[in-house]
Design a protein around this motif. Structure first.
Motif, short mmCIF file in Angstrom:
data_model
loop_
_atom_site.label_atom_id
_atom_site.label_comp_id
_atom_site.label_asym_id
_atom_site.label_seq_id
_atom_site.Cartn_x
_atom_site.Cartn_y
_atom_site.Cartn_z
N UNK A 188 37.80 59.12 49.36
CA UNK A 188 37.15 58.36 48.29
C UNK A 188 38.16 57.37 47.72
N UNK A 189 37.65 56.25 47.25
CA UNK A 189 38.51 55.30 46.56
C UNK A 189 37.74 54.60 45.45
N UNK A 190 38.49 54.14 44.46
CA UNK A 190 37.92 53.46 43.31
C UNK A 190 37.71 51.99 43.66
N UNK A 214 34.51 53.39 32.44
CA UNK A 214 33.48 53.39 33.47
C UNK A 214 34.16 53.22 34.82
N UNK A 215 33.99 54.22 35.68
CA UNK A 215 34.65 54.22 36.98
C UNK A 215 33.60 54.03 38.07
N UNK A 216 33.85 53.07 38.95
CA UNK A 216 32.98 52.81 40.10
C UNK A 216 33.70 53.26 41.36
N UNK A 217 33.03 54.11 42.14
CA UNK A 217 33.60 54.63 43.38
C UNK A 217 32.95 53.90 44.55
N UNK A 218 33.77 53.52 45.52
CA UNK A 218 33.26 52.83 46.71
C UNK A 218 32.20 53.72 47.37
N UNK A 219 31.05 53.13 47.68
CA UNK A 219 29.99 53.86 48.36
C UNK A 219 29.05 54.64 47.46
N UNK A 220 29.25 54.55 46.15
CA UNK A 220 28.38 55.27 45.22
C UNK A 220 27.65 54.27 44.34
N UNK A 221 26.39 54.56 44.10
CA UNK A 221 25.62 53.71 43.17
C UNK A 221 25.83 54.17 41.74
N UNK A 244 39.99 45.73 32.50
CA UNK A 244 39.39 46.19 33.75
C UNK A 244 40.46 46.31 34.83
N UNK A 245 40.16 47.12 35.81
CA UNK A 245 41.02 47.28 36.98
C UNK A 245 40.17 46.92 38.19
N UNK A 246 40.56 45.89 38.89
CA UNK A 246 39.82 45.46 40.06
C UNK A 246 40.80 45.12 41.18
N UNK A 247 40.58 45.69 42.35
CA UNK A 247 41.47 45.48 43.50
C UNK A 247 42.92 45.80 43.17
N UNK A 248 43.10 46.82 42.34
CA UNK A 248 44.44 47.26 41.97
C UNK A 248 45.11 46.45 40.89
N UNK A 249 44.42 45.45 40.36
CA UNK A 249 45.00 44.58 39.33
C UNK A 249 44.43 44.93 37.96
N UNK A 250 45.29 45.28 37.01
CA UNK A 250 44.88 45.59 35.64
C UNK A 250 44.78 44.28 34.86
N UNK A 251 43.60 44.04 34.28
CA UNK A 251 43.35 42.78 33.58
C UNK A 251 42.83 43.06 32.17
N UNK A 252 43.69 42.90 31.14
CA UNK A 252 43.18 43.04 29.76
C UNK A 252 42.46 41.78 29.32
N UNK A 253 41.47 41.94 28.46
CA UNK A 253 40.79 40.78 27.87
C UNK A 253 41.80 40.06 26.96
N UNK A 254 41.67 38.75 26.77
CA UNK A 254 42.64 38.01 25.96
C UNK A 254 42.84 38.61 24.55
#
Length: 160
Positions: free
Chosen positions: A57-59, A113-120, A73-83
């Motif tokens: 499994x992966x996030x 909120x965590x989204x897992x690859x392959x899960x709705x 948010x964390x997307x593609x391993x990159x942590x991005x805080x809102x301004x």
């Protein structure tokens, strides 16, 4: 595959693939959903969310929200805080975050909120942050301590 014959008949062969993969995402026991975290004004607060995944499994992404507003948010391993939270929010281990220099305006509901690859499914966990001034915390502690001491003294006096 599509098969045809000389009589202009078309037969369709369908190969069906059914995945037996299952999502085994689980939250760590603490903090529980709905737990309260207490802090004093000016403190750094760690929201210690943690989860486990099964092998393979992966996030795909993680979002952290204050009420309904995404703060990071964390997307593609990159942590991005809102301004508005840049410099105040940092990623902690696993699914946690650290919010620096909290104010009374930071009190409220925080959700991951965590989204897992392959899960709705979106796996959510919420905690409630209460922020007091250090004086209010000290007064609350003293009142609680005094109440316990008074109760023990009076009960001891009545029984003894």
């Amino acid at each position: 595959m599509i098969f045809g014959n000389c009589n202009n008949e078309i037969k369709v062969k369908v190969n069906l693939f059914v995945s037996s993969a299952s999502i085994a995402f689980q939250w760590a026991p603490l903090p529980k959903d709905g737990d309260v975290i207490y802090a004093c004004k000016g403190d750094d607060v760690t929201f210690p969310w943690a989860y486990t995944l099964s092998p393979g499994e992966e996030i795909s992404s993680i979002e952290w929200l204050f009420h309904t507003e995404v703060i990071a948010m964390l997307s593609r391993g990159l942590f991005i805080p809102r301004p508005a939270y840049s410099g105040r929010v940092q990623q902690a281990a696993n699914g946690g975050i650290v919010l620096s220099h909290v104010t009374t305006g930071d009190a409220g509901n925080y959700t991951v909120e965590v989204n897992v690859v392959g899960s709705a499914n979106v796996f959510k966990h919420t905690v409630i942050l209460h922020v007091n001034s250090k004086i209010a915390w000290l007064v609350g502690w003293l009142v609680g301590w005094w109440r316990e001491w008074l109760l023990e003294t009076v009960v001891g006096w009545l029984v003894g």
